[in-house]
Scaffold this motif. Structure first.
Motif, PDB file in Angstrom:
ATOM      1  N   GLY A 111      76.453 -21.114  48.102  1.00  0.00           N
ATOM      2  CA  GLY A 111      75.368 -21.511  48.994  1.00  0.00           C
ATOM      3  C   GLY A 111      74.103 -21.757  48.205  1.00  0.00           C
ATOM      4  O   GLY A 111      73.944 -21.237  47.095  1.00  0.00           O
ATOM      5  N   LEU A 112      73.224 -22.566  48.788  1.00  0.00           N
ATOM      6  CA  LEU A 112      72.022 -22.966  48.067  1.00  0.00           C
ATOM      7  C   LEU A 112      70.863 -23.104  49.043  1.00  0.00           C
ATOM      8  O   LEU A 112      70.974 -23.819  50.051  1.00  0.00           O
ATOM      9  N   GLY A 113      69.762 -22.429  48.736  1.00  0.00           N
ATOM     10  CA  GLY A 113      68.526 -22.596  49.505  1.00  0.00           C
ATOM     11  C   GLY A 113      67.425 -23.066  48.579  1.00  0.00           C
ATOM     12  O   GLY A 113      67.213 -22.465  47.526  1.00  0.00           O
ATOM     13  N   LEU A 114      66.744 -24.132  48.949  1.00  0.00           N
ATOM     14  CA  LEU A 114      65.740 -24.731  48.064  1.00  0.00           C
ATOM     15  C   LEU A 114      64.441 -24.974  48.808  1.00  0.00           C
ATOM     16  O   LEU A 114      64.449 -25.428  49.963  1.00  0.00           O
ATOM     17  N   LEU A 115      63.332 -24.681  48.137  1.00  0.00           N
ATOM     18  CA  LEU A 115      62.008 -25.079  48.627  1.00  0.00           C
ATOM     19  C   LEU A 115      61.298 -25.679  47.412  1.00  0.00           C
ATOM     20  O   LEU A 115      60.948 -24.957  46.484  1.00  0.00           O
ATOM     21  N   ALA A 167      69.566 -20.102  51.968  1.00  0.00           N
ATOM     22  CA  ALA A 167      70.803 -19.947  51.198  1.00  0.00           C
ATOM     23  C   ALA A 167      71.857 -19.211  52.007  1.00  0.00           C
ATOM     24  O   ALA A 167      73.031 -19.598  52.037  1.00  0.00           O
ATOM     25  N   MET A 168      71.429 -18.160  52.695  1.00  0.00           N
ATOM     26  CA  MET A 168      72.378 -17.332  53.442  1.00  0.00           C
ATOM     27  C   MET A 168      73.018 -18.122  54.572  1.00  0.00           C
ATOM     28  O   MET A 168      74.204 -17.957  54.878  1.00  0.00           O
ATOM     29  N   GLY A 198      57.703 -23.300  43.977  1.00  0.00           N
ATOM     30  CA  GLY A 198      58.942 -23.455  44.722  1.00  0.00           C
ATOM     31  C   GLY A 198      59.802 -22.222  44.654  1.00  0.00           C
ATOM     32  O   GLY A 198      59.406 -21.173  44.142  1.00  0.00           O
ATOM     33  N   ALA A 199      60.997 -22.373  45.208  1.00  0.00           N
ATOM     34  CA  ALA A 199      61.974 -21.294  45.182  1.00  0.00           C
ATOM     35  C   ALA A 199      63.364 -21.883  45.264  1.00  0.00           C
ATOM     36  O   ALA A 199      63.568 -22.940  45.860  1.00  0.00           O
ATOM     37  N   ALA A 200      64.286 -21.208  44.629  1.00  0.00           N
ATOM     38  CA  ALA A 200      65.702 -21.537  44.777  1.00  0.00           C
ATOM     39  C   ALA A 200      66.453 -20.223  44.893  1.00  0.00           C
ATOM     40  O   ALA A 200      66.163 -19.278  44.155  1.00  0.00           O
ATOM     41  N   VAL A 201      67.365 -20.156  45.824  1.00  0.00           N
ATOM     42  CA  VAL A 201      68.235 -18.987  45.938  1.00  0.00           C
ATOM     43  C   VAL A 201      69.672 -19.480  46.029  1.00  0.00           C
ATOM     44  O   VAL A 201      69.975 -20.409  46.795  1.00  0.00           O
ATOM     45  N   PRO A 205      69.107 -29.246  50.025  1.00  0.00           N
ATOM     46  CA  PRO A 205      69.806 -29.775  48.853  1.00  0.00           C
ATOM     47  C   PRO A 205      69.924 -31.296  48.908  1.00  0.00           C
ATOM     48  O   PRO A 205      69.787 -31.974  47.876  1.00  0.00           O
ATOM     49  N   GLU A 206      70.134 -31.847  50.105  1.00  0.00           N
ATOM     50  CA  GLU A 206      70.304 -33.300  50.236  1.00  0.00           C
ATOM     51  C   GLU A 206      69.006 -34.035  49.882  1.00  0.00           C
ATOM     52  O   GLU A 206      69.011 -35.010  49.127  1.00  0.00           O
TER      53      GLU A 206
END
Lengths: 431, 426
Positions: free
Chosen positions: B10-14, B91-92, B257-260, B21-22
């Protein structure tokens, strides 16, 4: 599990309020001395809590050849350089080019606290907008740019201490820094040991360094009302497990250990202080400050550490408690010890070095592991001082007020718990 | 017992160029820059008034009203910490792990994060009360007696680097290993590597691994302007300011930003039918004394050895290059030494330098590139520089066939980290 690499401790160094060598510190602890006194680093008399255990008279020139390189650095870096130099010298690992330096790394718990808080406040006061409640954000940038000192701010970045250690002592291996509040240096030691067990390094300089005895730190902890306010008798303010405890006392300093893969240590004929045998790490998942009321994370971390070491509770001969002297920690830590260790808990002496050193925050776990190893080796346990009145909820053997001889200890356990819920438990064993 | 493998589920992006992600991938491929003149406050006093700013971050759109306690806690979190928490929630959702599917003690959290700068309104009243004289200086006796009372009690906890991992653990009842790495630009990859080792040694089955950082607030940006190698003489068009590896590069630009990422033990993921985005196969870190390139090359080689592959297996390197004259050349020497002519993509041209968040945001680009079989061009790379002897991607995306990618992170002091990821083939 059975064929993992073994990790031993081959060097130790400290900078603490009770001594700038391991031997001096331990002698003072056995005498039950307190390092606490009025804060002198800055004018702190107006704060509700204005006493702490300070480092005095540290001469960086004793430890590095060009101390001027670190003029802009904060206490975190100064303490760490001094403690790491002692530990590396103790282990016989000082000196560029000695052994494969790409296999020697560092993993530190390093605190915050290098911020130029005074300049931020001054800039705020110059940039208040018409409402009186807000700062003009565009305007303050100009004031800050003028007031802040560039090199000092660069040194405030959180990777600098581990970077300076690597550069000063030629440590090309893994390089990491954590800040999980009061658990940080214990966590650094646990993860550093795992790096060696996995084969990522042969040697790790692991430990922590921290000073919160600064305007920033004293402000932050006073606001949290976590500090003792027993200012009339500062040396008696840190009283872990005592009924009348009312908060912790800030300390500062650094503790560094040399963790080394056993065969590497044997091959070079290194003296071995102890074996690192157990590491447990959990998160409370409960709250920003308060520990979980049943101590579930602490219990699990102790059980994990015992399993990791292949030990049973009755194997443990001494516990160095997190023992902060706050109502919540000491009560819940006691409950967690009794749950995790079962009936054995009442037969295991427990003490809190924070009664004498204060709370070294990110550096606490490392210094306390060093103390525990010395206690095991020398067969004498440091006390919990200022212990006068029994708290019915804290009913273990806390080694009240006087050091105690206890030869034959084979394993020690050291607890560190952080704001934010990180629980770290380390076990070391006689080698 | 077979080795325990770790996969991304899974991927969470800001990020400044997209918060799904797209959208992030589309911007990377289209060459869209996230660098603009700062809009959050008036940046006129800054020599470098541009940054990679997230245009549309709304924590309340992510931490919904149904998440009552977490939502209440948002006001105890600095912007940086909100970024980390919100990316974890994203992400979750992508991971799809439900409560009851995992033993809470087998659910770990690792973050890369640094101390966040203070919010000025927290100090504003107290500063007025306590600063005296002309020019004003704080009187700590007044501050201690009166100013302190005008500051929120939990003030310090709003900014601590372990707070993203703390809030994330509370939100998802994650009681396993919980660590927060603060090594600035290498922090994200170090957190990922540590979680990778935890999974391998069976001390957890699932991790949320994240990085979050923002320097786009007055105190942090004023500080960094004093020592960070930010672009000077920035061009009229901010999107061309940061030029990784290019002969005309003259500094970096701050980002946020952030990525999880959900990182999960393979058998555990397969058993619950998780969607797999890629595999993490190698990790190493180290220190390159004097930034000669030798130490960084060794770290890369150690990561390849950990992955049990050779340099020829790697289809692209995802570089840390931030447009710095010296650091880009250092990194290029090491890449050239290990890989020769491998394609090198440097995402900071699009994103700016988001510090502790940069490693994992940029790693996400490689995970997506391996999934798509396409590698984006490095933004603003037009003129090769002989001090950076690497094959930098440029222009349109190019196809990549080999299944492995290497992501690098470095700090200006010489700390380095490398991870190796593999395209997932079921």
């Amino acid at each position: 599990m059975t064929n993992r690499k073994r990790v031993v401790i081959t060097g130790m160094g400290v900078v603490t309020p009770l001594g700038h060598t391991v031997a001096e510190m331990f002698a003072n602890l056995l005498e039950g001395k307190s390092g606490v006194g009025p804060i002198t680093h800055f004018p702190a008399s107006g704060f509700p809590t204005n006493f702490a255990a300070e480092i005095k008279n540290l001469d960086l020139g004793k430890y590095v050849s060009a101390p001027g390189r670190y003029d802009a650095s904060g206490s975190n870096t100064h303490f760490a350089l001094a403690a790491a130099q002692q530990a590396l010298a103790d282990a016989g690992l000082l000196g560029s080019g000695k052994f494969d330096r790409s296999r020697i790394g560092t993993y530190l718990g390093v605190g915050e606290g290098a911020e130029d808080f005074s300049s931020v406040l001054a800039a705020c006061s110059l940039s208040v907008d018409a409402t009186g409640y807000k700062v003009n954000q565009g305007e303050i940038i100009g004031h800050l740019s003028r007031l802040l000192h560039g090199p000092r701010e660069a040194e405030g970045e959180m990777n600098t201490t581990a970077g300076h250690l690597a550069d000063e002592f030629d440590l090309g291996g893994p390089n990491s820094t954590t800040l999980t509040a009061c658990a940080a240096s214990a966590q650094a030691i646990g993860e550093a040991a795992e790096l060696i067990r996995h084969g990522d390094a042969d040697v790790m300089v692991a430990g922590g360094t921290h000073s919160m005895i600064s305007p920033f730190g004293v402000t932050g902890f006073n606001l949290l009302t976590a500090l003792s306010t027993s200012g009339t008798a500062p040396k008696q303010a840190s009283r872990p497990f005592d009924l009348n405890r009312d908060g912790f006392v800030l300390g500062e300093g650094s503790g560094m250990l040399i963790l080394e893969e056993l065969e590497h240590a044997k091959a070079r004929g290194a003296a071995i202080y102890a074996e690192f045998t157990g590491y447990g790490t959990t998160g409370d998942a409960h709250a920003m400050t308060d520990p979980h009321p049943q101590g579930r994370g602490a219990i699990r971390a102790m059980r994990d550490a015992l399993r990791n070491a292949g030990l049973q509770p009755h194997d443990i001969g001494y516990v160095n408690a997190h023992g902060t002297s706050t109502q919540a920690n000491d009560e819940i830590e006691t409950l967690a010890l009794k749950t995790a260790l079962g009936d054995a808990a009442y037969g295991i002496p427990v003490s809190s070095s924070k009664s004498m050193l204060g709370h070294l925050i990110a550096a606490g776990g490392a210094v306390e592991l060093i103390i525990s190893i010395l206690a095991m080796r020398q067969g004498v346990l440091p006390p919990t001082i200022n212990y006068d009145t029994l708290d019915p909820l804290c009913d273990l053997d806390y080694i009240p007020n006087c050091a105690r001889e206890k030869p034959g200890i084979r394993h020690i356990l050291s607890n560190s718990f952080g704001f934010g819920g990180q629980n770290i438990v380390l076990i070391a064993s006689r080698y | 017992m077979p080795a325990r493998r770790a996969v991304f589920t899974g991927l969470g992006l800001l990020t400044p160029i997209g918060s799904t992600p797209e959208a992030f991938w589309a911007s990377l491929c289209a060459g869209t820059s996230g660098i603009r003149r700062i809009q959050r406050f008036d940046p006129s006093a800054l020599r470098c008034p541009i940054a990679g700013e997230i245009p549309d971050f709304d924590p309340k759109a992510i931490i919904t009203a149904a998440m009552k306690d977490t939502r209440k806690s948002l006001n105890k979190m600095a912007h940086t910490i909100r970024l980390g928490l919100c990316a974890a929630q994203l992400a979750m959702t992508d991971v799809g792990l439900q409560k009851g599917q995992i033993d809470p003690f087998r659910f770990g959290v690792e973050f890369g994060c640094v101390m966040a700068a203070t919010d000025l309104e927290d100090l504003c009243k107290g500063a007025q009360t306590s600063c005296v004289g002309d020019p004003p200086e704080v009187d700590y006796t007044i501050w201690g007696r009166q100013g302190l009372k005008q500051v929120p009690p939990l003030w310090m906890l709003k900014y601590l680097p372990n707070m993203p991992a703390c809030h994330v653990s509370i939100l998802f009842d994650a009681q396993g290993p919980n660590n927060s790495i603060t090594s600035t630009d290498t922090a994200g990859l170090l957190a990922l590597g540590e979680a990778f080792r935890h999974l391998a040694r069976d001390s957890a089955d699932f991790f949320l691994v994240g990085g979050c950082d923002s320097k786009i607030n007055p105190v942090a940006i004023a500080r960094h302007s004093l020592f960070h190698d930010l672009v000077h003489d920035q061009p009229a068009d901010p999107t061309t300011a940061i030029k990784p590896f290019d002969a005309a590069r003259n500094g970096t630009v701050l980002g946020e930003g952030a990525a999880v990422l959900g990182l999960e033990e393979l058998a555990f993921a397969q058993k619950r039918g998780a969607k797999i985005l890629g595999e993490l196969v190698g990790f190493a870190s180290g220190f390159d004394k004097g930034r000669t390139g030798t130490g960084l090359a060794k770290v890369i080689q150690n990561a390849l050895r950990d992955a049990k592959i050779s340099p020829a297996d790697v289809g692209h390197v995802n570089a840390a290059a931030r447009g710095s004259r010296e650091l880009d050349a250092w990194e290029a020497r090491a890449i050239r030494d290990v890989f020769g002519d491998v394609p090198v993509f440097a995402p900071k041209g699009h994103l700016g330098n988001s510090g502790a968040a940069s490693g994992l945001i940029e790693l996400a680009a490689s995970v997506l590139a391996l999934q798509h079989g396409q590698l984006p061009g490095t933004l603003n790379y037009t003129t090769p520089d002989e001090t950076c002897p690497v094959n930098v991607t440029t222009g349109d995306t190019q196809p990549i066939a080999k299944p492995y990618a290497v992501k690098l992170s470095v700090t200006d002091l010489g700390q380095c980290a490398a991870v190796v990821v593999k395209r997932w083939e079921s």
